[in-house]
Design a protein around this motif. Structure first.
Motif, PDB file in Angstrom:
ATOM      1  N   LEU A 205       0.837  -1.204   0.000  1.00 12.80           N
ATOM      2  CA  LEU A 205       0.000   0.000   0.000  1.00 12.80           C
ATOM      3  C   LEU A 205       0.872   1.254   0.000  1.00 12.80           C
ATOM      4  O   LEU A 205       0.580   2.226  -0.724  1.00 12.80           O
ATOM      5  CB  LEU A 205      -0.922  -0.010   1.215  1.00 12.80           C
ATOM      6  N   LEU A 206       1.929   1.272   0.796  1.00  4.02           N
ATOM      7  CA  LEU A 206       2.811   2.437   0.832  1.00  4.02           C
ATOM      8  C   LEU A 206       3.472   2.665  -0.524  1.00  4.02           C
ATOM      9  O   LEU A 206       3.614   3.815  -0.986  1.00  4.02           O
ATOM     10  CB  LEU A 206       3.865   2.251   1.922  1.00  4.02           C
ATOM     11  N   ALA A 207       3.868   1.579  -1.176  1.00  6.04           N
ATOM     12  CA  ALA A 207       4.477   1.718  -2.490  1.00  6.04           C
ATOM     13  C   ALA A 207       3.470   2.246  -3.509  1.00  6.04           C
ATOM     14  O   ALA A 207       3.788   3.108  -4.343  1.00  6.04           O
ATOM     15  CB  ALA A 207       5.042   0.370  -2.947  1.00  6.04           C
ATOM     16  N   VAL A 208       2.222   1.752  -3.442  1.00  5.88           N
ATOM     17  CA  VAL A 208       1.188   2.210  -4.378  1.00  5.88           C
ATOM     18  C   VAL A 208       0.887   3.686  -4.160  1.00  5.88           C
ATOM     19  O   VAL A 208       0.723   4.459  -5.117  1.00  5.88           O
ATOM     20  CB  VAL A 208      -0.075   1.355  -4.224  1.00  5.88           C
ATOM     21  N   LEU A 209       0.795   4.105  -2.897  1.00  7.15           N
ATOM     22  CA  LEU A 209       0.498   5.502  -2.616  1.00  7.15           C
ATOM     23  C   LEU A 209       1.643   6.419  -3.037  1.00  7.15           C
ATOM     24  O   LEU A 209       1.408   7.568  -3.441  1.00  7.15           O
ATOM     25  CB  LEU A 209       0.213   5.682  -1.120  1.00  7.15           C
ATOM     26  N   THR A 210       2.875   5.935  -2.955  1.00  7.60           N
ATOM     27  CA  THR A 210       4.007   6.733  -3.436  1.00  7.60           C
ATOM     28  C   THR A 210       3.970   6.861  -4.947  1.00  7.60           C
ATOM     29  O   THR A 210       4.273   7.921  -5.508  1.00  7.60           O
ATOM     30  CB  THR A 210       5.329   6.100  -2.985  1.00  7.60           C
TER      31      THR A 210
ATOM     32  N   ASP B  76      -2.382  10.564  -5.953  1.00  2.67           N
ATOM     33  CA  ASP B  76      -3.775  11.008  -6.020  1.00  2.67           C
ATOM     34  C   ASP B  76      -4.705  10.090  -5.231  1.00  2.67           C
ATOM     35  O   ASP B  76      -5.782  10.519  -4.787  1.00  2.67           O
ATOM     36  CB  ASP B  76      -4.236  11.070  -7.485  1.00  2.67           C
ATOM     37  N   ALA B  77      -4.319   8.841  -5.045  1.00  8.18           N
ATOM     38  CA  ALA B  77      -5.163   7.906  -4.299  1.00  8.18           C
ATOM     39  C   ALA B  77      -5.269   8.275  -2.830  1.00  8.18           C
ATOM     40  O   ALA B  77      -6.197   7.830  -2.141  1.00  8.18           O
ATOM     41  CB  ALA B  77      -4.604   6.492  -4.433  1.00  8.18           C
ATOM     42  N   LEU B  78      -4.350   9.108  -2.344  1.00  7.01           N
ATOM     43  CA  LEU B  78      -4.414   9.511  -0.944  1.00  7.01           C
ATOM     44  C   LEU B  78      -5.686  10.294  -0.644  1.00  7.01           C
ATOM     45  O   LEU B  78      -6.200  10.246   0.475  1.00  7.01           O
ATOM     46  CB  LEU B  78      -3.192  10.360  -0.584  1.00  7.01           C
ATOM     47  N   GLY B  79      -6.204  11.001  -1.641  1.00  4.13           N
ATOM     48  CA  GLY B  79      -7.410  11.783  -1.416  1.00  4.13           C
ATOM     49  C   GLY B  79      -8.590  10.940  -0.997  1.00  4.13           C
ATOM     50  O   GLY B  79      -9.469  11.406  -0.266  1.00  4.13           O
ATOM     51  N   ASP B  80      -8.633   9.689  -1.453  1.00  5.15           N
ATOM     52  CA  ASP B  80      -9.735   8.804  -1.091  1.00  5.15           C
ATOM     53  C   ASP B  80      -9.505   8.087   0.237  1.00  5.15           C
ATOM     54  O   ASP B  80     -10.464   7.635   0.869  1.00  5.15           O
ATOM     55  CB  ASP B  80      -9.945   7.757  -2.184  1.00  5.15           C
ATOM     56  N   LEU B  81      -8.243   7.972   0.660  1.00  9.29           N
ATOM     57  CA  LEU B  81      -7.929   7.191   1.843  1.00  9.29           C
ATOM     58  C   LEU B  81      -7.843   8.002   3.127  1.00  9.29           C
ATOM     59  O   LEU B  81      -8.140   7.482   4.209  1.00  9.29           O
ATOM     60  CB  LEU B  81      -6.617   6.441   1.650  1.00  9.29           C
ATOM     61  N   VAL B  82      -7.398   9.259   3.023  1.00  9.00           N
ATOM     62  CA  VAL B  82      -7.104  10.010   4.245  1.00  9.00           C
ATOM     63  C   VAL B  82      -8.342  10.234   5.098  1.00  9.00           C
ATOM     64  O   VAL B  82      -8.229  10.504   6.300  1.00  9.00           O
ATOM     65  CB  VAL B  82      -6.452  11.371   3.898  1.00  9.00           C
ATOM     66  N   GLY B  83      -9.538  10.106   4.505  1.00  9.22           N
ATOM     67  CA  GLY B  83     -10.747  10.305   5.288  1.00  9.22           C
ATOM     68  C   GLY B  83     -11.065   9.156   6.225  1.00  9.22           C
ATOM     69  O   GLY B  83     -11.784   9.351   7.206  1.00  9.22           O
ATOM     70  N   TRP B  84     -10.537   7.949   5.943  1.00  9.54           N
ATOM     71  CA  TRP B  84     -10.892   6.814   6.807  1.00  9.54           C
ATOM     72  C   TRP B  84      -9.712   5.934   7.212  1.00  9.54           C
ATOM     73  O   TRP B  84      -9.879   5.038   8.040  1.00  9.54           O
ATOM     74  CB  TRP B  84     -11.953   5.935   6.125  1.00  9.54           C
ATOM     75  N   LEU B  85      -8.528   6.178   6.676  1.00  7.35           N
ATOM     76  CA  LEU B  85      -7.351   5.399   7.068  1.00  7.35           C
ATOM     77  C   LEU B  85      -6.441   6.262   7.922  1.00  7.35           C
ATOM     78  O   LEU B  85      -6.068   7.372   7.513  1.00  7.35           O
ATOM     79  CB  LEU B  85      -6.607   4.900   5.827  1.00  7.35           C
TER      80      LEU B  85
END
Length: 416
Positions: free
Chosen positions: A214-219, A223-232
């Motif tokens: 997951l860390l590698a994918v987010l790096t 842009d995928a961080l915008g969907d995750l930061v609300g619940w992760l």
């Protein structure tokens, strides 16, 4: 002899000596609250006989026996009251032995009677029995929650854990109602001890691999961080170092700065993750290697949150069990502290539902405990009394005296 066993014998002895004590107990003390099966069967039999109107349950007053002045002796013929008392005990033995429990004898009933110092104190003895039942019930359900969480860890699911968290919260609410306290979280005066690392369940290699990928994918795809930061959250990661890197990614995303291996490494250094030994520069560069990262960040994030939910539930279950094992803890405080320990699960549950898009299921999800609307009338009962009952007020003072419920509310500062 344990105090709980002494209390069970005392309350049963009180009822055998004075059946008129049963109405003061039957509204809140149940057979299931007794620890020993023989005591539970006997109490159930006494309740049944009393409800059926057994003559021994309401003995009629009889004329006192008179001494034969010429012979200097008392009459050998038993009085009507003693006949009813014997019939009451015989019927209780027969009724109790007709259940799955066997072996109750008249000799043991006399042992129970001998264990009762004052029959009028039966509600207080019953309160002691209820205290023991509350501790045992909370311990049993906390153990069951821990078992569910361990099973969900192996299955890679969370539904059974969520369902049994709901069960435990409902049990705590019911116990709070019976004891007469508020069903709300109460923070303990000192932090509860955390489970030792040796007692922590091992983290699966698959989960660690999911976190790393997951860390590698987010790096690679910031842009995928915008969907995750609300619940992760960073604390959802099983590995502390992974959570620190995710925090760095979130900070860079929040500031709108470029994200790659070098910028994440620099942010980790600024946040002290390299200085305190949590991570090394090689760890950060390896975990943020985006050259071969291609995956769905949402799915990987869901797995991290799910594992965090189950792991937190297991830790909370251990803490609740430790609270229940502390016999010196009053039931009101035990219930309030247990609600406090379980309260973080509501936030994780809500975030996991947001991540998966699953609908709210009232039967399978924990709800935040709501305070009781009022103090139950049973709170004023002598079973919960901390002092001797006072005489009723005079008619003149009755109009200005506060109600028992309002008095209980004002006097109770914290659960007891």
């Amino acid at each position: 002899m344990r105090p709980l066993l002494q209390a069970e014998q005392a309350v049963l002895g009180a009822v055998l000596l004075d059946p008129g004590q049963l109405p003061r107990l039957s509204a809140w003390l149940r057979p299931g609250h007794f620890y020993r099966p023989h005591h539970a069967a006997l109490y159930a039999a006494l309740l049944k006989l009393h409800a059926a109107g057994h003559p021994g349950a309401t003995p009629q007053p009889s004329a006192p026996a008179t001494r034969d002045m010429k012979a200097g002796t008392w009459p050998a013929t038993p009085t009507a009251g003693s006949d009813q008392r014997l019939a009451w005990m015989d019927a209780a033995i027969a009724e109790a032995n007709s259940t799955e429990v066997r072996g109750l004898t008249a000799v043991y009933l006399h042992t129970l009677i001998a264990a009762c110092p004052r029959p009028a104190h039966a509600p207080v003895y019953g309160r002691m029995v209820l205290e023991g039942a509350i501790h045992r019930t909370v311990a049993a359900h906390a153990t069951r929650l821990h078992q569910m969480a361990r099973a969900d860890t192996l299955r890679g699911s969370a539904e059974d854990t969520l369902r049994y968290v709901r069960v435990l919260l409902d049990v705590l609410s019911d116990l709070a109602r019976r004891w007469g306290t508020d069903s709300r979280p109460v923070a303990p005066p000192t932090p509860l001890p955390q489970p030792a690392a040796a007692h922590q369940p091992p983290v699966s290699e698959k989960l660690l691999a999911d976190e790393e990928y997951l860390l590698a994918v987010l790096t690679a795809h910031p842009d995928a961080l915008g969907d995750l930061v609300g619940w992760l959250r960073p604390e959802d990661f099983a590995e502390t170092g992974h959570g620190r890197i995710y925090r760095c990614l979130g900070a860079l995303h929040h500031r709108g700065e470029p994200i790659d291996e070098v910028t994440v490494l620099w942010e980790a250094q600024r946040r002290g993750a390299l200085a305190d030994g949590t991570l090394t520069a090689e760890d950060v560069l390896r975990l943020c290697d985006s050259k071969s990262a291609a995956g769905i960040a949402d799915y990987l994030g869901e797995q991290v949150v799910r594992a965090s939910l189950v792991r937190t539930a297991a830790d909370a279950a251990r803490q609740v069990r430790a609270l229940a094992d502390d016999e010196s803890l009053a039931p009101g405080r035990l219930i309030g502290y247990a609600f406090h320990v379980l309260s973080p699960l509501e936030d994780i549950r809500r975030r996991w539902r947001a991540a998966t898009g699953a609908p709210e299921a009232a039967s399978a999800t924990p709800r935040a405990p709501q305070p009781t609307a009022r103090v139950p009338s049973s709170r004023a009962d002598a079973a919960r009394a901390r002092s001797r009952p006072h005489p009723p007020p005079s008619p003149n003072a009755r109009s200005s005296a506060p109600s028992p419920v309002s008095s209980a509310r004002s006097s109770r500062r914290s659960p007891s």
